[in-house]
Design a protein around this motif. Sequence first.
Motif, PDB file in Angstrom:
ATOM      1  N   SER A  36       0.815  -1.213   0.000  1.00 10.94           N
ATOM      2  CA  SER A  36       0.000   0.000   0.000  1.00 10.94           C
ATOM      3  C   SER A  36       0.852   1.268   0.000  1.00 10.94           C
ATOM      4  CB  SER A  36      -0.951   0.006   1.210  1.00 10.94           C
ATOM      5  OG  SER A  36      -0.212   0.059   2.422  1.00 10.94           O
ATOM      6  N   GLY A  37       2.159   1.113  -0.083  1.00  9.71           N
ATOM      7  CA  GLY A  37       3.065   2.262  -0.060  1.00  9.71           C
ATOM      8  C   GLY A  37       2.717   3.364  -1.034  1.00  9.71           C
ATOM      9  N   MET A 132      -8.680   7.556  -4.297  1.00 14.58           N
ATOM     10  CA  MET A 132      -7.417   6.976  -3.848  1.00 14.58           C
ATOM     11  C   MET A 132      -7.657   5.885  -2.810  1.00 14.58           C
ATOM     12  SD  MET A 132      -5.369  10.610  -3.484  1.00 14.58           S
ATOM     13  CE  MET A 132      -4.243   9.981  -2.248  1.00 14.58           C
ATOM     14  N   MET A 133      -8.516   6.183  -1.846  1.00 19.48           N
ATOM     15  CA  MET A 133      -8.806   5.192  -0.803  1.00 19.48           C
ATOM     16  C   MET A 133      -9.460   3.949  -1.401  1.00 19.48           C
ATOM     17  SD  MET A 133     -10.198   7.396   2.383  1.00 19.48           S
ATOM     18  CE  MET A 133      -9.093   8.369   3.384  1.00 19.48           C
ATOM     19  N   LEU A 137      -8.090   0.139  -1.197  1.00 19.95           N
ATOM     20  CA  LEU A 137      -8.911  -0.911  -0.579  1.00 19.95           C
ATOM     21  C   LEU A 137      -9.152  -2.097  -1.504  1.00 19.95           C
ATOM     22  CD1 LEU A 137     -11.482   1.230   1.396  1.00 19.95           C
ATOM     23  CD2 LEU A 137      -9.786  -0.355   2.362  1.00 19.95           C
ATOM     24  N   ILE A 138      -9.221  -1.848  -2.802  1.00 21.27           N
ATOM     25  CA  ILE A 138      -9.472  -2.961  -3.728  1.00 21.27           C
ATOM     26  C   ILE A 138      -8.172  -3.571  -4.252  1.00 21.27           C
ATOM     27  CG2 ILE A 138     -11.756  -2.111  -4.368  1.00 21.27           C
ATOM     28  CD1 ILE A 138     -10.510  -1.229  -7.081  1.00 21.27           C
ATOM     29  N   GLY A 139      -7.050  -3.127  -3.696  1.00 21.08           N
ATOM     30  CA  GLY A 139      -5.780  -3.742  -4.049  1.00 21.08           C
ATOM     31  C   GLY A 139      -5.055  -3.118  -5.220  1.00 21.08           C
ATOM     32  N   THR A 140      -5.454  -1.914  -5.602  1.00 17.80           N
ATOM     33  CA  THR A 140      -4.767  -1.253  -6.719  1.00 17.80           C
ATOM     34  C   THR A 140      -4.093   0.045  -6.251  1.00 17.80           C
ATOM     35  OG1 THR A 140      -6.831  -0.166  -7.390  1.00 17.80           O
ATOM     36  CG2 THR A 140      -6.280  -2.262  -8.476  1.00 17.80           C
ATOM     37  N   ALA A 141      -3.455  -0.040  -5.083  1.00 19.10           N
ATOM     38  CA  ALA A 141      -2.757   1.127  -4.537  1.00 19.10           C
ATOM     39  C   ALA A 141      -1.698   1.645  -5.497  1.00 19.10           C
ATOM     40  CB  ALA A 141      -2.128   0.795  -3.186  1.00 19.10           C
ATOM     41  N   SER A 142      -1.175   0.774  -6.331  1.00 18.03           N
ATOM     42  CA  SER A 142      -0.129   1.187  -7.271  1.00 18.03           C
ATOM     43  C   SER A 142      -0.633   2.248  -8.251  1.00 18.03           C
ATOM     44  CB  SER A 142       0.410  -0.015  -8.036  1.00 18.03           C
ATOM     45  OG  SER A 142      -0.639  -0.637  -8.770  1.00 18.03           O
TER      46      SER A 142
END
Length: 156
Positions: A36-37, A132-133, A137-142
Amino acid sequence: MKFADFADGFRLELANREFARSAMTLLAARAGGCDSGPFWVGYAKLEEFNAPRYRAAARRMKISFEPDWRTRTRGWLVGHTPMPLLHELLRIAYPRTVEYAEDIRRLKDAGPPREAAFLDYMIRQEDLQVRMMHAALIGTASEVTALVDEFIASER
């Protein structure tokens, strides 16, 4: 809504932005290498971009703001959330942020017409935070870094 009521609401938004800037800066420094960086780094970048815009708007509207000890303490505490709890932190914050985006819309509607451009910006950056959040949350922080970079480029 009277200007005094708007000013109180805007002071709350200023406190929220300062809290987020402080917390996200700390989290970005700690979480940069985890999955999540990119979310935490992107969020910190957004808040650094927001800060001078919010300060300038407050000056133009003659709304004084100095973060109090509660704002600073909350930022420090959240900024030191243990790494295994970061996803849970997001899960809890997300629905509150969605609700808060609606509060910000009402605040914008009560704001001074001469500040319409800034108040529209305030809505756009809050909507970006929701997106962004959701991505984190759905795993696409990238994807967050690109969202923030595109936003900043469009707002310059």
